[in-house]
Design a protein around this motif. Structure first.
Motif, PDB file in Angstrom:
ATOM      1  N   GLY A 102       1.018  -1.446   0.274  1.00 26.65           N
ATOM      2  CA  GLY A 102      -0.308  -0.048  -0.243  1.00 26.65           C
ATOM      3  C   GLY A 102       0.913   1.094   0.155  1.00 26.65           C
ATOM      4  O   GLY A 102       0.687   2.615  -0.991  1.00 26.65           O
ATOM      5  N   ILE A 106      -0.077   4.213  -2.197  1.00 23.99           N
ATOM      6  CA  ILE A 106       0.013   6.113  -1.924  1.00 23.99           C
ATOM      7  C   ILE A 106       1.157   6.473  -1.898  1.00 23.99           C
ATOM      8  O   ILE A 106       0.824   8.199  -2.847  1.00 23.99           O
ATOM      9  CB  ILE A 106       0.204   6.079  -0.215  1.00 23.99           C
ATOM     10  CG1 ILE A 106      -0.899   4.925   0.432  1.00 23.99           C
ATOM     11  CG2 ILE A 106      -0.047   7.500   0.385  1.00 23.99           C
ATOM     12  CD1 ILE A 106      -1.216   4.628   1.923  1.00 23.99           C
ATOM     13  N   TYR A 130       0.526   9.480   4.802  1.00 26.07           N
ATOM     14  CA  TYR A 130      -0.411  10.771   3.472  1.00 26.07           C
ATOM     15  C   TYR A 130       0.327  12.112   3.466  1.00 26.07           C
ATOM     16  O   TYR A 130       0.360  12.580   2.661  1.00 26.07           O
ATOM     17  CB  TYR A 130      -2.103  10.396   4.166  1.00 26.07           C
ATOM     18  CG  TYR A 130      -2.458   9.379   4.357  1.00 26.07           C
ATOM     19  CD1 TYR A 130      -2.440   8.149   3.537  1.00 26.07           C
ATOM     20  CD2 TYR A 130      -3.579   9.550   5.040  1.00 26.07           C
ATOM     21  CE1 TYR A 130      -3.065   7.392   3.477  1.00 26.07           C
ATOM     22  CE2 TYR A 130      -3.861   8.135   5.767  1.00 26.07           C
ATOM     23  CZ  TYR A 130      -3.807   7.306   5.275  1.00 26.07           C
ATOM     24  OH  TYR A 130      -4.580   5.706   4.376  1.00 26.07           O
ATOM     25  N   ASP A 204      -8.100   5.021   1.309  1.00 23.54           N
ATOM     26  CA  ASP A 204      -7.277   4.012   1.260  1.00 23.54           C
ATOM     27  C   ASP A 204      -8.176   3.122   1.824  1.00 23.54           C
ATOM     28  O   ASP A 204      -9.064   2.810   3.739  1.00 23.54           O
ATOM     29  CB  ASP A 204      -6.398   4.513   2.844  1.00 23.54           C
ATOM     30  CG  ASP A 204      -4.438   3.759   2.771  1.00 23.54           C
ATOM     31  OD1 ASP A 204      -5.111   2.252   2.608  1.00 23.54           O
ATOM     32  OD2 ASP A 204      -4.222   4.030   3.321  1.00 23.54           O
ATOM     33  N   TYR A 207      -7.509  -1.970   5.110  1.00 19.01           N
ATOM     34  CA  TYR A 207      -7.832  -2.931   5.952  1.00 19.01           C
ATOM     35  C   TYR A 207      -9.941  -3.153   5.445  1.00 19.01           C
ATOM     36  O   TYR A 207     -10.029  -4.408   6.109  1.00 19.01           O
ATOM     37  CB  TYR A 207      -7.820  -2.023   7.344  1.00 19.01           C
ATOM     38  CG  TYR A 207      -5.916  -2.341   8.357  1.00 19.01           C
ATOM     39  CD1 TYR A 207      -6.255  -2.950   8.765  1.00 19.01           C
ATOM     40  CD2 TYR A 207      -6.100  -0.385   7.751  1.00 19.01           C
ATOM     41  CE1 TYR A 207      -4.680  -2.562   8.986  1.00 19.01           C
ATOM     42  CE2 TYR A 207      -5.214  -0.510   8.192  1.00 19.01           C
ATOM     43  CZ  TYR A 207      -4.154  -1.074   8.826  1.00 19.01           C
ATOM     44  OH  TYR A 207      -3.057  -0.784   9.434  1.00 19.01           O
ATOM     45  N   LYS A 237      -2.131  -7.058   5.114  1.00 19.39           N
ATOM     46  CA  LYS A 237      -2.860  -6.954   6.382  1.00 19.39           C
ATOM     47  C   LYS A 237      -3.843  -8.439   6.109  1.00 19.39           C
ATOM     48  O   LYS A 237      -3.880  -9.018   7.095  1.00 19.39           O
ATOM     49  CB  LYS A 237      -3.762  -5.484   6.714  1.00 19.39           C
ATOM     50  CG  LYS A 237      -2.711  -4.583   6.360  1.00 19.39           C
ATOM     51  CD  LYS A 237      -1.879  -4.229   7.670  1.00 19.39           C
ATOM     52  CE  LYS A 237      -1.415  -3.181   7.176  1.00 19.39           C
ATOM     53  NZ  LYS A 237      -0.062  -2.469   8.613  1.00 19.39           N
ATOM     54  N   TYR A 322      -6.518  -2.474  15.250  1.00 15.78           N
ATOM     55  CA  TYR A 322      -6.076  -1.311  16.723  1.00 15.78           C
ATOM     56  C   TYR A 322      -7.198  -0.475  17.411  1.00 15.78           C
ATOM     57  O   TYR A 322      -8.089  -0.640  17.191  1.00 15.78           O
ATOM     58  CB  TYR A 322      -5.777  -0.293  15.400  1.00 15.78           C
ATOM     59  CG  TYR A 322      -4.662  -0.188  15.246  1.00 15.78           C
ATOM     60  CD1 TYR A 322      -3.063  -0.733  15.598  1.00 15.78           C
ATOM     61  CD2 TYR A 322      -4.966   0.017  12.840  1.00 15.78           C
ATOM     62  CE1 TYR A 322      -2.244  -0.910  13.932  1.00 15.78           C
ATOM     63  CE2 TYR A 322      -3.889  -0.608  12.251  1.00 15.78           C
ATOM     64  CZ  TYR A 322      -2.668  -1.204  12.775  1.00 15.78           C
ATOM     65  OH  TYR A 322      -1.973  -1.525  11.868  1.00 15.78           O
TER      66      TYR A 322
HETATM   67  C1  LIG Z   1      -3.919   2.413   6.373  1.00 14.25           C
HETATM   68  C2  LIG Z   1      -3.005   1.906   5.588  1.00 14.25           C
HETATM   69  N1  LIG Z   1      -2.164   2.516   4.527  1.00 14.25           N
HETATM   70  C3  LIG Z   1      -1.084   2.207   3.973  1.00 14.25           C
HETATM   71  C4  LIG Z   1      -0.226   1.235   4.861  1.00 14.25           C
HETATM   72  C5  LIG Z   1       0.718   0.313   4.285  1.00 14.25           C
HETATM   73  O1  LIG Z   1       0.926  -0.916   3.793  1.00 14.25           O
HETATM   74  P1  LIG Z   1       1.865  -1.906   2.926  1.00 14.25           P
HETATM   75  O2  LIG Z   1       1.958  -2.676   4.136  1.00 14.25           O
HETATM   76  O3  LIG Z   1       1.081  -2.924   2.185  1.00 14.25           O
HETATM   77  O4  LIG Z   1       2.555  -1.087   3.081  1.00 14.25           O
HETATM   78  C6  LIG Z   1      -0.767   0.546   6.180  1.00 14.25           C
HETATM   79  C7  LIG Z   1       0.489  -0.431   6.787  1.00 14.25           C
HETATM   80  O5  LIG Z   1       0.573  -0.511   8.013  1.00 14.25           O
HETATM   81  C8  LIG Z   1      -2.022   1.499   6.662  1.00 14.25           C
HETATM   82  O6  LIG Z   1      -1.716   1.574   7.722  1.00 14.25           O
END
Ligand SMILES: Cc1ncc(COP(=O)(O)O)c(C=O)c1O
Length: 390
Positions: A102, A106, A130, A204, A207, A237, A322
Protein backbone atom coordinates in the motif's frame (compact mmCIF):
# COMPACT_ATOMS: atom_id res chain seq x y z
CA UNK A 1 28.74 25.33 -7.36
CA UNK A 2 27.37 22.69 -5.00
CA UNK A 3 28.72 23.09 -1.48
CA UNK A 4 29.21 19.45 -0.45
CA UNK A 5 29.72 20.40 3.19
CA UNK A 6 26.37 22.13 3.48
CA UNK A 7 23.99 19.24 4.10
CA UNK A 8 21.01 21.55 4.26
CA UNK A 9 21.56 22.59 0.67
CA UNK A 10 22.48 19.10 -0.47
CA UNK A 11 19.21 17.55 0.55
CA UNK A 12 15.83 18.30 -0.98
CA UNK A 13 13.85 20.74 1.18
CA UNK A 14 10.78 18.55 0.80
CA UNK A 15 12.67 15.55 2.14
CA UNK A 16 14.08 17.61 4.98
CA UNK A 17 10.55 18.65 5.91
CA UNK A 18 9.50 15.10 6.78
CA UNK A 19 10.58 12.67 9.48
CA UNK A 20 10.58 8.90 9.79
CA UNK A 21 7.27 7.67 11.11
CA UNK A 22 6.61 8.02 14.85
CA UNK A 23 5.40 4.40 14.83
CA UNK A 24 8.81 3.17 13.76
CA UNK A 25 10.57 5.60 16.08
CA UNK A 26 8.80 4.09 19.03
CA UNK A 27 9.30 0.56 17.80
CA UNK A 28 13.05 1.28 17.61
CA UNK A 29 13.07 2.55 21.19
CA UNK A 30 11.63 -0.77 22.33
CA UNK A 31 14.86 -2.46 21.18
CA UNK A 32 16.56 -0.89 24.20
CA UNK A 33 14.18 -2.77 26.49
CA UNK A 34 14.57 -6.42 25.53
CA UNK A 35 12.16 -7.56 28.24
CA UNK A 36 9.44 -5.14 27.11
CA UNK A 37 6.18 -6.24 25.50
CA UNK A 38 5.52 -4.35 22.29
CA UNK A 39 2.00 -3.62 21.09
CA UNK A 40 3.25 -1.13 18.53
CA UNK A 41 3.22 -2.67 15.06
CA UNK A 42 0.51 -3.23 12.49
CA UNK A 43 1.88 -6.65 11.70
CA UNK A 44 -0.48 -9.63 12.15
CA UNK A 45 1.15 -12.54 13.97
CA UNK A 46 -0.41 -15.25 11.75
CA UNK A 47 1.61 -17.26 9.26
CA UNK A 48 0.94 -16.61 5.60
CA UNK A 49 -1.77 -19.06 4.42
CA UNK A 50 -0.25 -22.33 3.16
CA UNK A 51 -1.67 -22.03 -0.34
CA UNK A 52 0.04 -18.67 -0.79
CA UNK A 53 3.36 -20.17 0.26
CA UNK A 54 2.89 -23.11 -2.12
CA UNK A 55 1.95 -20.84 -5.01
CA UNK A 56 5.09 -18.79 -4.50
CA UNK A 57 7.30 -21.90 -4.32
CA UNK A 58 5.65 -23.16 -7.52
CA UNK A 59 6.20 -19.79 -9.21
CA UNK A 60 9.90 -19.97 -8.34
CA UNK A 61 10.18 -23.55 -9.60
CA UNK A 62 8.49 -22.55 -12.83
CA UNK A 63 10.97 -19.71 -13.22
CA UNK A 64 8.32 -17.01 -13.10
CA UNK A 65 11.00 -14.63 -12.03
CA UNK A 66 11.08 -12.18 -14.93
CA UNK A 67 9.62 -8.67 -14.97
CA UNK A 68 5.86 -8.73 -15.16
CA UNK A 69 3.77 -6.10 -16.96
CA UNK A 70 4.25 -2.77 -15.20
CA UNK A 71 0.68 -2.91 -13.95
CA UNK A 72 1.15 -6.48 -12.71
CA UNK A 73 0.06 -9.95 -13.84
CA UNK A 74 -3.33 -9.87 -15.54
CA UNK A 75 -4.76 -12.81 -13.54
CA UNK A 76 -4.16 -10.95 -10.27
CA UNK A 77 -5.65 -7.71 -11.60
CA UNK A 78 -8.72 -9.59 -12.79
CA UNK A 79 -9.07 -11.39 -9.48
CA UNK A 80 -8.84 -8.08 -7.62
CA UNK A 81 -11.76 -6.82 -9.72
CA UNK A 82 -13.77 -9.95 -8.82
CA UNK A 83 -12.93 -9.51 -5.17
CA UNK A 84 -13.92 -5.82 -5.13
CA UNK A 85 -17.14 -6.68 -6.94
CA UNK A 86 -18.09 -8.59 -3.77
CA UNK A 87 -17.96 -5.24 -1.96
CA UNK A 88 -20.01 -3.65 -4.72
CA UNK A 89 -16.97 -1.76 -6.02
CA UNK A 90 -16.58 -1.93 -9.79
CA UNK A 91 -13.29 -1.72 -11.68
CA UNK A 92 -11.89 -3.53 -14.69
CA UNK A 93 -8.37 -4.94 -14.97
CA UNK A 94 -7.07 -1.95 -16.98
CA UNK A 95 -7.95 0.25 -14.05
CA UNK A 96 -5.78 -1.71 -11.61
CA UNK A 97 -2.04 -1.42 -10.95
CA UNK A 98 -0.23 -3.83 -8.62
CA UNK A 99 2.21 -1.95 -6.39
CA UNK A 100 4.88 -2.70 -3.81
CA UNK A 101 2.54 -2.65 -0.83
CA UNK A 102 0.00 0.00 0.00
CA UNK A 103 2.96 2.31 0.68
CA UNK A 104 4.11 2.54 -2.93
CA UNK A 105 0.48 2.87 -3.99
CA UNK A 106 0.05 5.96 -1.79
CA UNK A 107 3.29 7.61 -2.94
CA UNK A 108 2.63 6.83 -6.63
CA UNK A 109 -0.84 8.37 -6.38
CA UNK A 110 0.33 11.60 -4.75
CA UNK A 111 3.33 11.83 -7.09
CA UNK A 112 1.00 11.55 -10.07
CA UNK A 113 -1.52 14.11 -8.86
CA UNK A 114 0.27 16.86 -6.98
CA UNK A 115 1.88 20.07 -8.11
CA UNK A 116 3.77 22.13 -5.51
CA UNK A 117 1.31 24.02 -3.33
CA UNK A 118 -1.68 21.77 -4.09
CA UNK A 119 -3.82 21.24 -1.01
CA UNK A 120 -4.81 17.85 0.37
CA UNK A 121 -7.41 17.33 3.09
CA UNK A 122 -6.29 14.64 5.52
CA UNK A 123 -8.16 13.28 8.55
CA UNK A 124 -6.50 13.71 11.89
CA UNK A 125 -5.63 11.33 13.45
CA UNK A 126 -4.51 9.29 10.42
CA UNK A 127 -1.86 6.94 9.10
CA UNK A 128 1.24 9.19 8.92
CA UNK A 129 2.24 8.37 5.34
CA UNK A 130 -0.42 10.63 3.80
CA UNK A 131 1.04 13.79 5.27
CA UNK A 132 4.64 12.82 4.52
CA UNK A 133 3.93 11.78 0.92
CA UNK A 134 2.04 15.01 0.25
CA UNK A 135 4.90 17.05 1.68
CA UNK A 136 7.45 15.08 -0.33
CA UNK A 137 5.68 16.30 -3.46
CA UNK A 138 5.62 19.89 -2.18
CA UNK A 139 1.88 19.73 -1.47
CA UNK A 140 0.17 21.25 1.54
CA UNK A 141 -1.83 19.19 3.98
CA UNK A 142 -4.93 20.48 5.70
CA UNK A 143 -6.21 18.48 8.64
CA UNK A 144 -9.89 17.78 9.06
CA UNK A 145 -10.79 16.93 12.63
CA UNK A 146 -12.94 13.99 13.55
CA UNK A 147 -15.73 13.68 16.10
CA UNK A 148 -15.15 12.01 19.48
CA UNK A 149 -16.23 8.68 17.98
CA UNK A 150 -13.79 9.29 15.07
CA UNK A 151 -16.55 9.79 12.50
CA UNK A 152 -16.41 12.76 10.12
CA UNK A 153 -17.56 16.20 11.25
CA UNK A 154 -19.43 17.10 8.07
CA UNK A 155 -20.02 20.74 8.97
CA UNK A 156 -16.30 21.30 9.35
CA UNK A 157 -15.46 19.24 6.27
CA UNK A 158 -17.78 21.31 4.08
CA UNK A 159 -16.39 24.55 5.46
CA UNK A 160 -12.82 23.43 4.83
CA UNK A 161 -13.56 22.39 1.27
CA UNK A 162 -15.22 25.75 0.55
CA UNK A 163 -12.50 27.80 2.21
CA UNK A 164 -9.35 25.93 1.18
CA UNK A 165 -10.45 24.54 -2.20
CA UNK A 166 -8.30 21.42 -1.81
CA UNK A 167 -7.46 19.27 -4.81
CA UNK A 168 -7.74 15.97 -2.93
CA UNK A 169 -9.67 14.56 0.00
CA UNK A 170 -8.17 11.51 1.73
CA UNK A 171 -10.49 8.96 3.32
CA UNK A 172 -9.12 6.05 5.31
CA UNK A 173 -11.51 3.31 6.47
CA UNK A 174 -11.26 1.01 8.37
CA UNK A 175 -8.94 3.40 10.13
CA UNK A 176 -5.42 3.08 11.38
CA UNK A 177 -5.17 4.21 14.25
CA UNK A 178 -8.80 4.46 15.42
CA UNK A 179 -10.46 1.28 14.11
CA UNK A 180 -13.41 3.37 12.86
CA UNK A 181 -15.26 2.17 9.75
CA UNK A 182 -17.42 4.12 7.31
CA UNK A 183 -21.13 3.80 8.10
CA UNK A 184 -23.79 3.73 5.40
CA UNK A 185 -25.10 7.03 6.66
CA UNK A 186 -21.69 8.71 6.45
CA UNK A 187 -20.98 7.24 3.02
CA UNK A 188 -24.23 8.74 1.78
CA UNK A 189 -23.50 12.07 3.47
CA UNK A 190 -20.08 12.10 1.82
CA UNK A 191 -21.72 11.54 -1.54
CA UNK A 192 -24.13 14.39 -0.90
CA UNK A 193 -21.30 16.77 0.06
CA UNK A 194 -18.77 15.67 -2.56
CA UNK A 195 -21.00 15.54 -5.62
CA UNK A 196 -21.27 19.33 -5.46
CA UNK A 197 -17.53 19.94 -5.11
CA UNK A 198 -14.72 19.51 -7.60
CA UNK A 199 -12.35 17.40 -5.60
CA UNK A 200 -10.49 14.12 -6.15
CA UNK A 201 -11.01 11.43 -3.52
CA UNK A 202 -8.22 9.09 -2.47
CA UNK A 203 -9.62 6.28 -0.37
CA UNK A 204 -7.22 3.95 1.46
CA UNK A 205 -9.02 0.68 2.19
CA UNK A 206 -6.13 -1.60 3.06
CA UNK A 207 -8.07 -2.95 6.07
CA UNK A 208 -11.29 -3.63 4.13
CA UNK A 209 -11.01 -7.39 4.77
CA UNK A 210 -11.01 -6.60 8.50
CA UNK A 211 -14.33 -4.82 8.82
CA UNK A 212 -16.19 -6.35 11.78
CA UNK A 213 -19.60 -4.99 10.78
CA UNK A 214 -22.04 -7.06 8.74
CA UNK A 215 -21.92 -4.76 5.71
CA UNK A 216 -19.02 -2.84 4.21
CA UNK A 217 -19.39 0.73 3.01
CA UNK A 218 -16.98 2.67 0.82
CA UNK A 219 -17.17 5.86 -1.20
CA UNK A 220 -15.89 3.77 -4.14
CA UNK A 221 -19.32 2.11 -4.25
CA UNK A 222 -20.78 5.37 -5.54
CA UNK A 223 -20.70 5.02 -9.31
CA UNK A 224 -21.55 8.71 -9.88
CA UNK A 225 -18.25 9.75 -8.26
CA UNK A 226 -16.15 7.06 -9.85
CA UNK A 227 -14.41 9.38 -12.33
CA UNK A 228 -12.65 11.09 -9.42
CA UNK A 229 -12.09 8.28 -6.96
CA UNK A 230 -8.74 6.54 -6.52
CA UNK A 231 -8.75 3.45 -4.34
CA UNK A 232 -5.58 2.29 -2.61
CA UNK A 233 -5.37 -1.12 -0.96
CA UNK A 234 -3.22 -4.21 -0.59
CA UNK A 235 -2.62 -7.64 0.85
CA UNK A 236 -0.16 -6.97 3.70
CA UNK A 237 -2.83 -7.05 6.38
CA UNK A 238 -5.37 -9.25 4.62
CA UNK A 239 -3.06 -12.25 4.16
CA UNK A 240 -0.66 -11.40 7.00
CA UNK A 241 2.08 -10.93 4.40
CA UNK A 242 3.53 -7.53 5.26
CA UNK A 243 7.03 -8.51 4.12
CA UNK A 244 5.93 -9.79 0.72
CA UNK A 245 4.95 -6.26 -0.32
CA UNK A 246 1.94 -6.44 -2.60
CA UNK A 247 -0.60 -3.64 -2.80
CA UNK A 248 -2.69 -2.07 -5.54
CA UNK A 249 -4.29 1.08 -6.87
CA UNK A 250 -7.61 1.24 -8.73
CA UNK A 251 -8.42 4.36 -10.70
CA UNK A 252 -10.16 5.51 -13.88
CA UNK A 253 -7.86 5.42 -16.90
CA UNK A 254 -7.25 9.20 -16.96
CA UNK A 255 -5.45 8.76 -13.61
CA UNK A 256 -4.16 5.24 -14.13
CA UNK A 257 -2.15 6.06 -17.27
CA UNK A 258 -0.28 8.68 -15.21
CA UNK A 259 0.09 6.56 -12.06
CA UNK A 260 1.59 3.75 -14.15
CA UNK A 261 4.30 6.12 -15.41
CA UNK A 262 5.39 6.95 -11.88
CA UNK A 263 5.16 3.33 -10.82
CA UNK A 264 7.20 2.24 -13.84
CA UNK A 265 10.07 4.64 -13.26
CA UNK A 266 10.07 3.92 -9.57
CA UNK A 267 9.88 0.13 -9.41
CA UNK A 268 9.06 -1.31 -12.90
CA UNK A 269 6.70 -3.83 -11.32
CA UNK A 270 5.94 -5.56 -8.04
CA UNK A 271 7.79 -8.80 -7.28
CA UNK A 272 6.56 -11.46 -9.71
CA UNK A 273 6.68 -14.24 -7.10
CA UNK A 274 4.76 -12.24 -4.50
CA UNK A 275 2.13 -11.37 -7.14
CA UNK A 276 1.52 -15.09 -7.76
CA UNK A 277 1.23 -15.50 -4.00
CA UNK A 278 -1.40 -12.76 -3.74
CA UNK A 279 -3.29 -14.29 -6.69
CA UNK A 280 -3.44 -17.67 -4.91
CA UNK A 281 -4.58 -15.80 -1.80
CA UNK A 282 -7.57 -14.25 -3.55
CA UNK A 283 -8.44 -17.51 -5.33
CA UNK A 284 -8.05 -19.95 -2.45
CA UNK A 285 -7.46 -18.30 0.92
CA UNK A 286 -10.48 -16.14 1.71
CA UNK A 287 -11.48 -18.66 4.38
CA UNK A 288 -8.13 -18.13 6.10
CA UNK A 289 -8.89 -14.40 6.07
CA UNK A 290 -12.25 -15.06 7.76
CA UNK A 291 -10.49 -17.12 10.44
CA UNK A 292 -8.00 -14.33 11.09
CA UNK A 293 -10.84 -11.85 11.28
CA UNK A 294 -12.68 -13.99 13.85
CA UNK A 295 -9.49 -14.10 15.92
CA UNK A 296 -9.06 -10.32 15.68
CA UNK A 297 -12.62 -9.84 16.91
CA UNK A 298 -11.84 -12.02 19.97
CA UNK A 299 -8.73 -9.97 20.64
CA UNK A 300 -10.54 -6.69 20.14
CA UNK A 301 -13.23 -7.76 22.62
CA UNK A 302 -10.62 -8.85 25.14
CA UNK A 303 -8.61 -5.63 24.98
CA UNK A 304 -11.75 -3.48 24.98
CA UNK A 305 -13.04 -5.24 28.09
CA UNK A 306 -9.72 -4.93 29.93
CA UNK A 307 -9.34 -1.23 29.10
CA UNK A 308 -12.93 -0.56 30.16
CA UNK A 309 -12.31 -2.21 33.53
CA UNK A 310 -9.21 -0.01 33.92
CA UNK A 311 -11.49 2.99 33.50
CA UNK A 312 -10.01 4.14 30.18
CA UNK A 313 -12.19 6.12 27.80
CA UNK A 314 -12.44 4.18 24.56
CA UNK A 315 -14.46 3.94 21.39
CA UNK A 316 -15.16 0.35 20.33
CA UNK A 317 -13.16 -0.29 17.12
CA UNK A 318 -15.19 -1.75 14.25
CA UNK A 319 -12.34 -2.74 11.97
CA UNK A 320 -8.55 -3.05 11.44
CA UNK A 321 -6.64 -4.19 14.55
CA UNK A 322 -6.01 -1.06 16.57
CA UNK A 323 -7.66 0.51 19.56
CA UNK A 324 -7.15 4.18 20.37
CA UNK A 325 -7.98 4.97 24.02
CA UNK A 326 -8.03 8.51 25.35
CA UNK A 327 -5.39 9.30 27.97
CA UNK A 328 -6.60 12.88 28.49
CA UNK A 329 -7.51 12.28 32.11
CA UNK A 330 -3.96 11.32 33.06
CA UNK A 331 -2.69 14.81 32.19
CA UNK A 332 0.34 13.62 30.29
CA UNK A 333 1.19 14.23 26.65
CA UNK A 334 0.95 11.00 24.67
CA UNK A 335 4.71 10.94 24.08
CA UNK A 336 5.47 11.27 27.80
CA UNK A 337 2.77 8.74 28.71
CA UNK A 338 4.21 6.21 26.26
CA UNK A 339 7.84 6.87 27.29
CA UNK A 340 7.01 6.35 30.94
CA UNK A 341 4.94 3.27 30.24
CA UNK A 342 7.89 1.80 28.36
CA UNK A 343 10.53 2.72 30.92
CA UNK A 344 8.55 1.99 34.07
CA UNK A 345 6.29 -0.88 33.02
CA UNK A 346 8.11 -2.26 29.97
CA UNK A 347 5.10 -1.97 27.74
CA UNK A 348 5.39 -0.26 24.35
CA UNK A 349 2.43 1.42 22.66
CA UNK A 350 2.45 4.21 20.06
CA UNK A 351 1.85 7.81 21.22
CA UNK A 352 -1.24 9.24 19.53
CA UNK A 353 0.78 12.25 18.40
CA UNK A 354 2.48 9.97 15.84
CA UNK A 355 -0.83 10.19 13.90
CA UNK A 356 -1.02 13.97 13.74
CA UNK A 357 -2.42 16.72 15.93
CA UNK A 358 -5.77 14.98 16.29
CA UNK A 359 -4.03 11.98 17.84
CA UNK A 360 -2.70 13.86 20.86
CA UNK A 361 -4.38 12.76 24.08
CA UNK A 362 -4.51 9.13 22.90
CA UNK A 363 -2.35 6.05 22.59
CA UNK A 364 -2.57 3.39 19.89
CA UNK A 365 -2.57 -0.21 20.99
CA UNK A 366 -2.23 -2.79 18.24
CA UNK A 367 -4.00 -6.06 18.97
CA UNK A 368 -2.35 -7.92 16.12
CA UNK A 369 -0.61 -9.98 18.82
CA UNK A 370 -1.54 -13.28 20.51
CA UNK A 371 -4.04 -13.30 23.37
CA UNK A 372 -1.23 -14.32 25.75
CA UNK A 373 0.85 -11.30 24.74
CA UNK A 374 -2.19 -9.04 24.97
CA UNK A 375 -2.96 -10.37 28.46
CA UNK A 376 0.58 -9.68 29.59
CA UNK A 377 0.44 -6.21 28.06
CA UNK A 378 -2.91 -5.38 29.65
CA UNK A 379 -1.66 -6.61 33.08
CA UNK A 380 1.35 -4.32 32.79
CA UNK A 381 -0.80 -1.35 31.82
CA UNK A 382 -3.28 -1.99 34.62
CA UNK A 383 -0.58 -2.30 37.30
CA UNK A 384 1.16 0.84 36.06
CA UNK A 385 -2.04 2.88 35.99
CA UNK A 386 -2.98 1.67 39.50
CA UNK A 387 0.44 2.58 40.83
CA UNK A 388 0.55 6.06 39.29
CA UNK A 389 -2.97 7.36 38.88
CA UNK A 390 -5.15 5.90 41.64
C1 LIG B 1 -3.83 2.76 6.55
C2 LIG B 1 -2.64 2.13 5.94
N1 LIG B 1 -2.40 2.31 4.63
C3 LIG B 1 -1.32 1.78 4.04
C4 LIG B 1 -0.41 1.02 4.76
C5 LIG B 1 0.81 0.49 4.05
O1 LIG B 1 0.74 -0.86 3.86
P1 LIG B 1 1.88 -1.74 3.20
O2 LIG B 1 2.58 -2.44 4.32
O3 LIG B 1 1.15 -2.69 2.31
O4 LIG B 1 2.79 -0.84 2.46
C6 LIG B 1 -0.60 0.81 6.12
C7 LIG B 1 0.37 0.05 6.92
O5 LIG B 1 0.36 0.02 8.13
C8 LIG B 1 -1.75 1.38 6.74
O6 LIG B 1 -2.00 1.22 8.03
Amino acid sequence: MTDLKNTENLISRNVQSIEISGIRKFFNKVMHFPEAISLTLGQPDFSVPEKIKKAMIKAIEENKTAYTANAGIIELREEICNYLQGFNIKYNAEEVCITIGGSEAILSVFTSLLNPGDKVLIPTPAYPAYESCVRLMGGKTIDYKLEEDFSINFVELQKLIDKEKPKILVLSYPSNPTGAVLSKEDRDKLYYVLKKKSIVIVTDEIYSSLCFEKDYYSIAQIQELKDRIILVSGFSKMFSMTGLRVGFVCAPLKFMTQIIKVHQYNVSCASSIAQYGAYAGLKDCLQDVEKMKAEFIKRRDYVYERLTVMGMDIVMPKGAFYIFPSIAKYNLKSEEFSERLLKEAHLAVVPGSAFGNGGEGHIRISYSYSLDTLKEGMDKLENWLNKNFK
